[in-house]
Motif scaffolding. Structure first.
Motif: not given
Length: 455
Positions: A322-325, A356-361, A366-371
């Protein structure tokens, strides 16, 4: 969870692509991932995940490529199409756990029914088990295997002993949570009866159900999450958190430890599993945050204790994944794999997903998918490299779900590796329209990924 995730399903299912599919032939629609009526369908023109992970750019040998399936998902035909096309194994998310076997009567102070059972020449009072939810999913898997003998789907049993999803009444006299805790001797009898009953029902060729289901199972999680994040040693009845020992079930505190005050129940669980499991059935210890250095040390001590105890058998370490970004780092994952392999030789990633990363809303997809894809690729590359080394075997990867809307991370969970239920999540390889995300290609064909890291 599905309701909490419908925002993503609706967002990704809409758009001009699906509308344009209604203008092309049914054969072309199916290849592109749409039904004849224009509704979403699975993509047929993408790599097959299980082949890619076992192929020349992956482990270069057959490995487990699994996915979690629970009672909601197995009724979703397109979800199961993805399972049967891309995965060669499933883990039942909840249906083989103790609370489900007791009909989810978690709020009750007593089980719904008690009956007599024979154990080692004595009669024992035991709760009446309900196998129907697990059997319904297993019947679907068995039917697929019967019809497709060249591409069978295996099953991982999950889980025999866990502090969570174990009704509190199971640990008390007369199965009544208002009465005192039982003695260790009586708890040992209950533990042995439960493991015996589950393994004989599902894996013994001498029982009608075992004869049907036994050929499905490749392994079973014997003990789950028995090491504390906070202390780095065994999880106890005094574990922190908002749950109370008197609650119907627990997120953090262990009534197993309350009864035993030692790791005896862990050793006995592996001893009983070895006694009743077929010799070819793999037996696992399974845990989360398994890459944190302090917890790694505690898990290594547990693995050594199990391996050294007489009458036990352990096949591998189940690293949940169970990871995070942003975590774990490749270095932390590598150190953990090396530590576990030094004791048991083999590790398997058993519940992989990515918060998800903290910045994902929910809108900057696209940005989150790439990260997400690049971090998945980093972890996957690390596993592939470690698997090449003598003494280390990575026997496969199981993802904790297939499509984002069904993920347990869409809602609040008080157990390890869970989410707060407030932030939107996109943790898996397929979106709500059953389409492959960039994360899919981290495993299926990383040449299709962008090379620049998202900041």
């Amino acid at each position: 969870m599905k309701t909490a995730g419908q925002w993503l399903c609706a967002l990704l299912a809409a758009g001009s692509f699906l509308a344009s599919c209604s203008k092309i032939s049914p054969a072309a629609q199916k290849a592109a991932g749409s039904q004849a009526d224009g509704t979403p369908g699975i993509e047929m023109n993408i790599p097959v995940l299980k082949d890619a992970v076992s192929g020349k750019r992956g482990f270069k040998r057959p490995v487990i490529v699994g996915a979690a399936v629970s009672s909601g998902e197995y009724r979703d035909e397109q979800y199961m199409e993805l399972v049967f096309r891309h995965f060669n194994a499933v883990t039942l998310g909840n249906e083989l756990k103790l609370d489900c076997m007791n009909g989810y009567y978690n709020g009750n102070r007593r089980p719904r029914a008690v009956e007599s059972a024979e154990l080692n020449g004595s009669t024992l009072q035991v709760p009446s088990l309900d196998h129907s939810r697990a059997d319904a999913i297993l019947d679907k898997i068995a039917a697929w295997n019967d019809a497709h003998p060249k591409s069978p789907v295996k099953v991982r049993g999950h889980v025999l002993v866990w502090h969570s999803q174990a009704p509190e009444w199971f640990f008390h006299e007369n199965y009544d949570a208002s009465e005192p805790y039982v003695s260790k001797d009586l708890m040992n009898a209950r533990l042995e009866w439960y493991i015996k009953t589950m393994l004989e029902y599902y894996t013994s060729p001498s029982t009608p159900t075992g004869a049907r289901y036994g050929k499905l199972f490749y392994g079973w999680d014997v003990v789950n999450e028995a090491v504390s994040d906070a202390t780095g040693t065994y999880r106890s009845d005094l574990e922190g958190g908002h749950d109370k020992l008197s609650d119907p079930t627990h997120g953090n505190k262990s009534s197993w430890w309350k009864v035993y005050q030692s790791n005896e129940f862990i050793i006995n669980a592996f001893r009983y599993a070895n006694k009743y499991a077929p010799p070819e059935l793999e037996l696992y210890y399974n845990d989360y945050n398994e890459w944190l250095p302090r917890k790694v040390n505690g898990i290594v001590a547990l693995l050594k204790a199990v391996k050294e105890a007489p009458g036990t058998r352990i096949s591998a370490m189940g690293m949940q994944g169970h990871c995070s970004a942003d975590s774990p780092s490749a270095a932390d994952l590598e150190a953990a794999v090396r530590a576990y392999a030094a004791v048991v030789g083999t590790v398997m990633i058993t519940e992989m997903d990515m918060k998800a990363s903290a910045s994902f809303d929910g809108t900057n997809l696209e940005e989150e998918y790439q990260r997400q894809a690049l971090h998945y690729k980093q972890l996957y590359d690390t596993l592939l490299a470690l698997d090449k080394e003598p003494g280390i075997t990575v026997s496969g990867i199981t993802f904790w779900g297939v499509t984002d809307p069904y993920s347990w991370l869409q809602g609040f969970s008080g157990v390890g590796g869970g989410a707060d239920g407030r932030q939107k999540q996109c943790p898996l390889l397929f979106d709500g329209a059953y389409k492959a995300k960039p994360a899919f290609y981290a495993f299926a064909d990383s040449r299709r990924l962008k090379n620049t890291q998202t900041k």
